[in-house]
Design an enzyme around this catalytic site. Sequence first.
Site, mmCIF file in Angstrom:
data_model
loop_
_atom_site.group_PDB
_atom_site.id
_atom_site.type_symbol
_atom_site.label_atom_id
_atom_site.label_comp_id
_atom_site.label_asym_id
_atom_site.label_seq_id
_atom_site.Cartn_x
_atom_site.Cartn_y
_atom_site.Cartn_z
ATOM 1 N N GLU A 54 11.596 -53.390 -53.848
ATOM 2 C CA GLU A 54 11.685 -52.840 -55.198
ATOM 3 C C GLU A 54 10.413 -52.947 -56.035
ATOM 4 O OE1 GLU A 54 15.099 -54.448 -57.226
ATOM 5 O OE2 GLU A 54 16.497 -53.509 -55.842
ATOM 6 N N GLU A 95 20.343 -52.962 -49.912
ATOM 7 C CA GLU A 95 21.088 -53.823 -50.839
ATOM 8 C C GLU A 95 22.161 -53.003 -51.526
ATOM 9 O OE1 GLU A 95 18.958 -55.991 -53.931
ATOM 10 O OE2 GLU A 95 17.365 -56.530 -52.509
HETATM 11 C C1 GBH Z 1 17.918 -56.425 -56.853
HETATM 12 O O1 GBH Z 1 17.384 -55.823 -57.970
HETATM 13 C C2 GBH Z 1 16.968 -57.441 -56.323
HETATM 14 O O2 GBH Z 1 16.296 -56.946 -55.192
HETATM 15 C C3 GBH Z 1 17.608 -58.761 -56.003
HETATM 16 O O3 GBH Z 1 16.627 -59.730 -55.819
HETATM 17 C C4 GBH Z 1 18.595 -59.136 -57.086
HETATM 18 O O4 GBH Z 1 19.090 -60.412 -56.943
HETATM 19 C C5 GBH Z 1 19.707 -58.124 -57.037
HETATM 20 O O5 GBH Z 1 19.211 -56.826 -57.140
HETATM 21 C C6 GBH Z 1 20.748 -58.327 -58.127
HETATM 22 O O6 GBH Z 1 20.199 -58.187 -59.395
HETATM 23 O O7 GBH Z 1 21.666 -53.002 -67.158
HETATM 24 O O8 GBH Z 1 23.397 -51.608 -66.134
HETATM 25 O O9 GBH Z 1 21.159 -50.745 -66.347
HETATM 26 C C7 GBH Z 1 18.275 -54.959 -58.648
HETATM 27 C C8 GBH Z 1 17.617 -54.096 -59.672
HETATM 28 C C9 GBH Z 1 17.637 -53.518 -61.936
HETATM 29 C C10 GBH Z 1 19.598 -53.130 -60.657
HETATM 30 C C11 GBH Z 1 18.436 -53.464 -63.189
HETATM 31 C C12 GBH Z 1 20.390 -53.046 -61.942
HETATM 32 C C13 GBH Z 1 20.087 -52.575 -64.410
HETATM 33 C C14 GBH Z 1 21.546 -52.541 -64.606
HETATM 34 N N1 GBH Z 1 18.449 -53.953 -60.841
HETATM 35 N N2 GBH Z 1 19.574 -52.614 -63.042
HETATM 36 S S1 GBH Z 1 21.993 -51.938 -66.180
#
Ligand code: GBH
Length: 476
Positions: A192, A389
Amino acid sequence: APLTSLTPLPRFPRDFLWGVSTSAQQIEGAVDEDGRGRSAWDAFADGPGRIKDGSDARVATDHYHRYREDVALLRGLGVGAYRFSVSWPRIVPDGRGAVNPAGLDFYDRLVDELLAAGVEPVPTLFHWDTPQALETGDIGGSIAGGGSVAGRGSVAGGGWLARETSEHFAAYADTVAARLGDRVDRWITLNEPAELTLLGYGLGQHAPGRRLVFDALPAAHHQLLGHGLAVQALRARGATNIGIANSHGPTWPASRTEADSAAAALYDVLLNRLFADPLLLGRYPDEELAALLPGPVADDLKIISQPLDWYGINYYQPTLVGAPDPAAAGPAEFGGISLPPELPFAPREIEDRPRTDFGWPVVPEALTELLLSFRERYGASLPPVLITENGCAYDGVEDPDRITFLDAHLRALHDALSAGVDVRGYFVWSLMDNFEWAEGYARRFGLVHIDYRTLTRTPKSSYHWLRDTLRDQARG
Ligand code: GBH
C-alpha cells in the site's frame, strides 16, 4: 443465528490460493533484539498523542518469540499460504550498508517452519516500517499541530521523500532474496504505497508524521521506483512470481453534479490510478500531478512498469467523495483525521450500511465492482489478481459479524470470478489481532484473539468457520 442460516459458499477453483496476512511491525515485537535497528514507527509511537491508546509496538503480539505457535495456528487453519512482512530495519539496521545476519536468521527459521507445516511463505519486503536512520528530515508536525506546507519542489527530508531510499530498498531486497530465494517462490515488494504516502507523508496520521499534503507525492514516486528496482533485483536472483499489494476501492461521487464528479475523479486518481497506472500502463494518470514529481520520471516509468506476475489488491471499502462544502463550520474531518483545508475533495459518510467496530461501512459488492472496473480499465495489461488483504475490526472471541463479513466478501469475489476476472487467491487480514497503527491495540482484525496481558492466542469463531470453509472447498 446467522451461522446456521448461511448457505454454503460457491465453489472456488481447485488451485485457488487461500491465505492470511500480517506485517512485521504489527506483530513481531522484539524491537531491540538481535541487532534490529529502529523503524520510523518505533520513533513515531514514542511521540505523545500519536497512538490513540498511548501504546507502541515494542511487544505487539510477541510473534518474534512465538512464531512456532503461530505457524501451528496456520497449519490448523488449513491455509495454503501465509503473507508476512520482512522488517527492513531487522535486516539492514541503518537502512543502508551493513547487514544484520541475526535478522536474516529469524526469517530463515520462519520460512523453514512454514514449509514444514505445508504453508507457502509469501513475504512482503516492505510494510511501512522504514528504517528510522533514513528518515533524516524532522519527524514532522503532530497530528493536532499540523505542519508546514513547503513550496512545491522544496520539500526536504528523507525516508521516501528521498530518491536514494529507492536504491537502498532494492539493495535490501537483493539481500533478502539471496538468503530466502531458494525456498520462497512468491514475493510481494510493497504494501500500500498509497496509504503510506497519504497517511504518513500527506496527512501526518502515520509515521513519519509529515503533513505535506500534495508535496507528499515524491514519496509515492520513490516507492514505485523502489518497487521497480526491487523487481529487477529479484529477477536477477531468478524470481518468477512477483507482485505488489496495493490498496484499492471504488470511488463513488456523492452526487451527479459536475463538482462532485470532478472531486471523486481526483480522489480516484490519488488512491487508485496514481499507483495502478504507472505499474500496469507505464504512465501517470494525470499530467499536472506528474509534473510535480522529481527525477527523470519518463525513465523511471520504464523501471516501474516492468511486467508483474500478478497484481495484489487490498480491499476494505468504497469511498463516497464530493466537493468540499464551503459553508462547513470548522475544519473538515474524516475517520478521525482532520483534513487540510486546501484539499479539493471531501470524503462523505456512506449511510445505511452496517459498520465494523472501526466505523468502516461494510459494502461487499463494491469488491465485485472494483474487480470489474480494473478489468475494464487495464484489460490485457492486468495480470492475474490476488486479493492480498480483506478483513474487518470486531471485538470478541465470538465474532459472528466477521464471519458474515468474510462470507459476503467471498461471494462478491466469486461473482467477479464468474464474470471472468482472473482472481487466483484471497488473503484475510489478519491471522491475529495486532498493532493497528495509529489506533494501537483497540481495533481487532484477527481470526485469532490476542490477550495483550498474557499474550495468549485464542482462535475465534471466525477461525473455526474459515477452517471448515477451506475443508469444504478442498472436498470439491
Ligand atoms: C491495511 O490498510 C494495512 O495494510 C494493514 O497494515 C492494516 O492493519 C489493515 O489495512 C487494517 O487497517 O474511514 O471508512 O474511509 C488499510 C487501508 C485506509 C483502509 C483507510 C480503510 C479508510 C476507511 N485503509 N481506509 S474510512
